[in-house]
Design a protein around this motif. Structure first.
Motif, mmCIF file in Angstrom:
data_model
loop_
_atom_site.group_PDB
_atom_site.id
_atom_site.type_symbol
_atom_site.label_atom_id
_atom_site.label_comp_id
_atom_site.label_asym_id
_atom_site.label_seq_id
_atom_site.Cartn_x
_atom_site.Cartn_y
_atom_site.Cartn_z
ATOM 1 N N LYS A 12 3.009 4.461 -0.594
ATOM 2 C CA LYS A 12 2.160 5.337 0.235
ATOM 3 C C LYS A 12 3.063 5.871 1.207
ATOM 4 C CE LYS A 12 -2.629 3.380 0.490
ATOM 5 N NZ LYS A 12 -3.455 2.570 1.259
ATOM 6 N N GLN A 35 6.779 8.685 11.674
ATOM 7 C CA GLN A 35 7.309 8.612 12.984
ATOM 8 C C GLN A 35 6.119 8.128 13.776
ATOM 9 O OE1 GLN A 35 8.852 11.705 15.092
ATOM 10 N NE2 GLN A 35 10.697 10.885 15.154
ATOM 11 N N TYR A 36 5.121 9.058 13.657
ATOM 12 C CA TYR A 36 3.608 8.571 14.416
ATOM 13 C C TYR A 36 3.391 7.347 14.078
ATOM 14 C CZ TYR A 36 -0.963 8.336 16.447
ATOM 15 O OH TYR A 36 -1.941 7.860 16.990
ATOM 16 N N GLN A 37 3.373 6.840 12.983
ATOM 17 C CA GLN A 37 2.695 5.591 12.429
ATOM 18 C C GLN A 37 3.431 4.424 12.889
ATOM 19 O OE1 GLN A 37 1.377 5.128 8.633
ATOM 20 N NE2 GLN A 37 0.541 7.133 8.275
ATOM 21 N N VAL A 62 7.205 13.317 10.278
ATOM 22 C CA VAL A 62 6.573 13.257 11.643
ATOM 23 C C VAL A 62 5.332 11.880 11.554
ATOM 24 C CG1 VAL A 62 5.077 14.632 13.070
ATOM 25 C CG2 VAL A 62 7.060 15.744 11.881
ATOM 26 N N GLN A 63 4.753 12.047 10.359
ATOM 27 C CA GLN A 63 3.832 11.168 10.023
ATOM 28 C C GLN A 63 4.160 9.679 10.120
ATOM 29 O OE1 GLN A 63 1.751 12.796 6.580
ATOM 30 N NE2 GLN A 63 0.172 13.416 7.426
ATOM 31 N N PHE A 104 5.151 4.681 15.861
ATOM 32 C CA PHE A 104 4.944 4.691 17.367
ATOM 33 C C PHE A 104 3.462 4.250 17.498
ATOM 34 C CE2 PHE A 104 5.364 6.935 21.475
ATOM 35 C CZ PHE A 104 4.026 7.282 21.624
ATOM 36 N N ALA A 105 2.465 4.470 16.628
ATOM 37 C CA ALA A 105 1.155 3.789 16.833
ATOM 38 C C ALA A 105 1.063 2.353 16.796
ATOM 39 C CB ALA A 105 0.277 4.375 15.902
ATOM 40 N N LEU A 150 4.201 10.377 2.973
ATOM 41 C CA LEU A 150 4.068 10.760 4.460
ATOM 42 C C LEU A 150 5.427 11.608 4.926
ATOM 43 C CD1 LEU A 150 3.025 7.459 6.180
ATOM 44 C CD2 LEU A 150 1.523 9.289 5.408
#
Lengths: 333, 159, 117
Positions: free
Chosen positions: B5, B15-17, B12-13, B19-20, B9
């Motif tokens: 999965k 990286q954000y995930q 950017v996605q 981060f989150a 991505l």
């Protein structure tokens, strides 16, 4: 007037002449109980189904808002409403009861601010003298549709949120006394590839940040312009992520100024995991608590960024990710 | 999230995930396992007690006592679900309440209750197996495959 | 007494496996139960699940994995009597009590009760 890329500035500043917030038993035990017009002791409201109970909540919110605005039902010119239930039936059936020209909208939990923005646009551009905006959500109805049957024993993770059982409504008019809608930033859909329906906060935070940044960029102002900046229902998890993300992008908002309706709604000892969610979360907090604070003179300018997760139970089963949107409305005294 | 999965991505996605994820409360796996062990163990022990009860006081033996035991456990689960208690037990016990046959009964009962508002035929009847359906479908299908394979192997002289 | 301790331990362990599937692999409860049922069916095919039941009693017969084992046993027992078609006719023979009880009591609950939300 369009300003910047995606922000509407309402020259005539339509006034919110009446607003109402209705809640359920959980909300009655929460932090904002005093700002609700009516609180119910159970989630059925004497109806035969959760969905009919939600319609009743929305009807009560609309009737109360109209009464507080000093109007009669037949004086209301347009009704904009949305909710979380399939085909927005609580809104449509409430529209049936009100018999007012109806625009059904859907923005998931951002529906209230989407409605407020559109209503303000309609009035500011001279296409109506007044409009009614409403939205609702119901904990059991939402769980039954989006997640699991309400008595099912699924263990919720700490990132899960509690859908507010309630409804919020507001009457906006060309003239009158009350808080005024100054501007609105329409959000675009942001999808960071998250797919867990038990972690909406992390999914919605990027959309909130995107809209917040667009708002300040379009209007060329700073966060200090507002007394309070609140997101809709990011909850504890999303709120923290959004705050850090804004700082990372160079737009730092002081911690006492940036809050979230999902955090404000309930008390610490209530079993709500990461906080409140649902259309009624931001609607009841804004149309009840925040507008009351403004009317008392405690707040002068607020920015409400309602966030919505645009998934469906089927999209999740089809292994889709969760696209989110956030709409911001600036309200001034 | 599985790596296949993640490959879909954008940077950017991803990286954000990350981060989150660093800012999310993690599921308390260790505590959940301890609670699941306790609750699951208790339910199975009650089952053992019921089995002994049926063997001692009724005409059941080791082999046949399983049926009434399961039926009684299911009845208890249905009652607890109807009283609105099972979901609270499950929030604490996790898999400890979902894995025993009591969890199976809970899925059927909770779905039936919620869809009562759509009527008994389409609502209750049509939605009862919303969550239990996969268990029955895959149980039957896997049993079918296993049994066919075993029968074929046995008839070819193996096992 | 020893039977009770074994039932507790083995039952608890199977539940822990379920919990790890849910929390560790982030499977939904439905996926987790499917995994356990299929495992029970496979182990039943090898004759190993019955050994587990002999060892741990209710600790092995109460978890949902036992359902998979019973489905396989029913199929195999009937196949022994009537040949390959027995795999179809025998599957639900042994599990009949569990499924019937769940449907009947579940339906009765919907007749008598309202969900608490």
């Amino acid at each position: 007037m369009l300003q910047g890329h995606q922000t509407w500035v309402f020259q005539s500043k339509p006034t919110i002449i009446g607003s109402a917030a209705i809640g359920g038993p959980f909300e009655a035990q929460g932090n904002l109980a005093d700002d609700f017009d009516l609180l119910h002791g159970d989630i059925w409201l004497g109806q035969d189904s959760y969905e009919q109970a939600e319609k009743k909540l929305l009807e009560q919110a609309c009737e109360t808002a109209i009464k507080k605005a000093g109007l009669k039902q037949e004086d209301v010119q347009f009704f904009l409403s949305g909710d979380l239930i399939n085909q927005i039936i609580p809104s449509s059936f409430t529209a049936r009861t009100l018999a007012v020209p109806y625009l059904g909208i859907y923005g998931a939990c951002s529906s209230s601010m989407e409605g407020l923005a559109l209503a303000s646009l309609i009035i500011d551009s001279g296409f109506a003298q007044n409009a009614l905006v409403g939205t609702s959500s119901h904990n059991a109805a939402a769980e039954k549709q989006y997640r699991y049957p309400t008595e099912y024993g699924a263990q919720k993770p700490p990132t899960a949120q509690w859908t507010v059982t309630g409804a919020g409504a507001a009457v906006i008019a060309k003239q009158g006394k009350g808080p005024r809608v100054a501007a609105s930033t329409i959000g675009r859909v942001v999808d960071m590839g998250l797919s867990d329906p038990f972690n909406m906060g992390a999914a919605m935070a990027p959309a909130a940040v995107d809209t917040i940044e667009a708002h300040f960029r379009d209007l060329n102002i700073c966060p200090s312009y507002y007394d309070l900046i609140t997101t809709g229902d990011l909850g504890k998890v999303g709120h923290r992520i959004a705050g850090d993300l804004l700082t990372k992008h160079g737009l730092s908002i002081p911690v006492e100024k940036l809050t979230d309706c999902g955090i404000l709604m309930y008390k610490e000892d209530q079993p709500v995991f990461a906080g409140a969610s649902g259309c009624a979360c931001v609607a009841t907090t804004t149309f009840g608590h925040l507008l009351n604070r403004m009317r008392r003179g405690e707040l002068n300018r607020i920015l409400v960024i309602a966030t919505g997760a645009l998934l469906s139970p089927m999209s999740y089963q089809q292994k889709e990710t969760i696209p989110c949107v956030a709409h911001a409305v600036a309200i001034e005294m | 999230m599985s790596s296949s999965k993640r490959k879909n991505l954008t940077p950017v996605q991803q990286q954000y995930q990350d981060f989150a994820r660093a800012r999310e409360p993690q599921r308390p796996i260790a505590i959940n396992c301890v609670r699941a062990f306790i609750v699951g163990g208790i339910i199975c022990t009650i089952g053992q007690g019921l089995q002994l009860f049926f063997i001692t006081y009724f005409n059941f033996d080791e082999k046949t006592a399983g049926d009434p035991t399961v039926a009684v456990l299911i009845l208890i689960s249905v009652i607890l679900t109807s009283l609105g208690l099972y979901d609270h037990i499950a929030q604490w016990g996790g898999a400890g309440s979902a894995v025993p046959v009591t969890g199976f009964a809970n899925t059927i009962t909770s779905a039936s209750l919620d869809h009562k508002s759509e009527g008994f035929v389409l609502g209750v009847g049509g939605n009862m197996f919303k969550i239990a359906g996969p268990v029955i479908v895959f149980g039957v299908f896997s049993a079918f495959i296993v049994a066919i394979v075993k029968v074929i192997i046995t008839s070819l002289g193996g096992m | 007494m020893e039977k009770f301790v074994l039932a507790f331990i083995v039952g608890g362990t199977i539940c822990v496996i379920g919990q790890l599937l849910m929390d560790g692999l982030k499977l939904t409860p439905a996926h987790t139960m499917v995994a356990l049922v299929v495992s029970g069916a496979v182990l039943g095919g090898f004759g190993l699940y019955d050994d587990l039941i002999k060892f741990a009693g209710a600790g092995a017969s109460v978890p949902i994995s036992s359902f998979g084992n019973q489905l396989v046993k029913g199929a195999l027992q009937e196949a022994e009597k009537t040949g390959l078609v027995g795999v179809l006719t025998g599957i639900f023979k042994i599990t009949s009590a569990g499924i019937s009880a769940a449907i009947i009591f579940g339906f009765l609950a919907s007749l008598l009760c309202k969900p608490k939300g």
